[in-house]
Design a protein around this motif. Structure first.
Motif, PDB file in Angstrom:
ATOM      1  N   UNK A  51       0.809  -1.319   0.128  1.00  0.00           N
ATOM      2  CA  UNK A  51       0.062  -0.021  -0.028  1.00  0.00           C
ATOM      3  C   UNK A  51       0.836   1.293   0.019  1.00  0.00           C
ATOM      4  N   UNK A  52       2.355   1.080   0.438  1.00  0.00           N
ATOM      5  CA  UNK A  52       2.975   2.254   0.167  1.00  0.00           C
ATOM      6  C   UNK A  52       4.303   1.679  -0.151  1.00  0.00           C
ATOM      7  N   UNK A  53       5.309   2.706  -0.357  1.00  0.00           N
ATOM      8  CA  UNK A  53       6.652   2.468  -0.648  1.00  0.00           C
ATOM      9  C   UNK A  53       7.514   3.512  -0.078  1.00  0.00           C
ATOM     10  N   UNK A  54       8.788   3.139   0.109  1.00  0.00           N
ATOM     11  CA  UNK A  54       9.600   4.112   1.051  1.00  0.00           C
ATOM     12  C   UNK A  54      10.783   4.637  -0.117  1.00  0.00           C
ATOM     13  N   UNK A  55      11.092   5.854   0.014  1.00  0.00           N
ATOM     14  CA  UNK A  55      12.266   6.292  -0.711  1.00  0.00           C
ATOM     15  C   UNK A  55      13.110   7.441   0.233  1.00  0.00           C
ATOM     16  N   UNK A  56      14.183   6.713   0.606  1.00  0.00           N
ATOM     17  CA  UNK A  56      14.724   7.259   1.851  1.00  0.00           C
ATOM     18  C   UNK A  56      14.040   7.659   3.130  1.00  0.00           C
ATOM     19  N   UNK A  57      13.791   8.958   3.426  1.00  0.00           N
ATOM     20  CA  UNK A  57      12.772   9.357   4.443  1.00  0.00           C
ATOM     21  C   UNK A  57      11.564   9.492   3.912  1.00  0.00           C
ATOM     22  N   UNK A  58      11.216   9.556   2.737  1.00  0.00           N
ATOM     23  CA  UNK A  58       9.802   9.870   2.310  1.00  0.00           C
ATOM     24  C   UNK A  58       8.853   8.345   2.271  1.00  0.00           C
ATOM     25  N   UNK A  59       7.725   8.397   2.614  1.00  0.00           N
ATOM     26  CA  UNK A  59       6.596   7.503   2.542  1.00  0.00           C
ATOM     27  C   UNK A  59       5.856   7.948   1.506  1.00  0.00           C
ATOM     28  N   UNK A  60       5.451   6.996   0.665  1.00  0.00           N
ATOM     29  CA  UNK A  60       4.698   7.271  -0.657  1.00  0.00           C
ATOM     30  C   UNK A  60       3.616   6.328  -0.471  1.00  0.00           C
ATOM     31  N   UNK A  61       2.469   6.860  -0.100  1.00  0.00           N
ATOM     32  CA  UNK A  61       1.062   6.187  -0.223  1.00  0.00           C
ATOM     33  C   UNK A  61       0.500   6.036  -1.409  1.00  0.00           C
ATOM     34  N   UNK A  62       0.265   4.823  -1.984  1.00  0.00           N
ATOM     35  CA  UNK A  62      -0.067   4.411  -3.223  1.00  0.00           C
ATOM     36  C   UNK A  62      -1.574   4.481  -3.276  1.00  0.00           C
TER      37      UNK A  62
END
Length: 83
Positions: A51-62
């Motif tokens: 439901x989400x991915x993480x790029x460094x310190x950023x959480x991306x809610x899909x």
């Protein structure tokens, strides 16, 4: 590939994932604030569920992936609306 090269490669991958706190959020799904806050608190479960991915310190809610029928139902014109 030597063991040292494999360790260096793994270190690079883990460094991109970020082990610290979530400092920013990209809410592509448009979740309300309480759900987004829950996602930040339990980000590992959200990432594991896809439901989400993480790029460094950023959480991306899909946003959920819709079937063609679901998309059509959500976007078909309602009767009485102007076109």
């Amino acid at each position: 590939m030597s063991l040292d090269a494999l360790r260096r490669r793994l270190d690079r991958i883990e460094a991109r994932q970020g082990a610290g706190h979530i400092t920013s959020l990209c809410n592509l799904a448009g979740h309300p604030a309480p759900i987004a806050a829950e996602a930040v608190r339990d980000w590992r479960a959200w990432v594991a569920d896809g439901r989400a991915s993480r790029n460094g310190d950023t959480l991306i809610l899909r946003a959920p992936v819709l079937t063609a029928e679901q998309w059509s139902a959500a976007h078909e014109p309602r009767s009485g609306s102007l076109q």
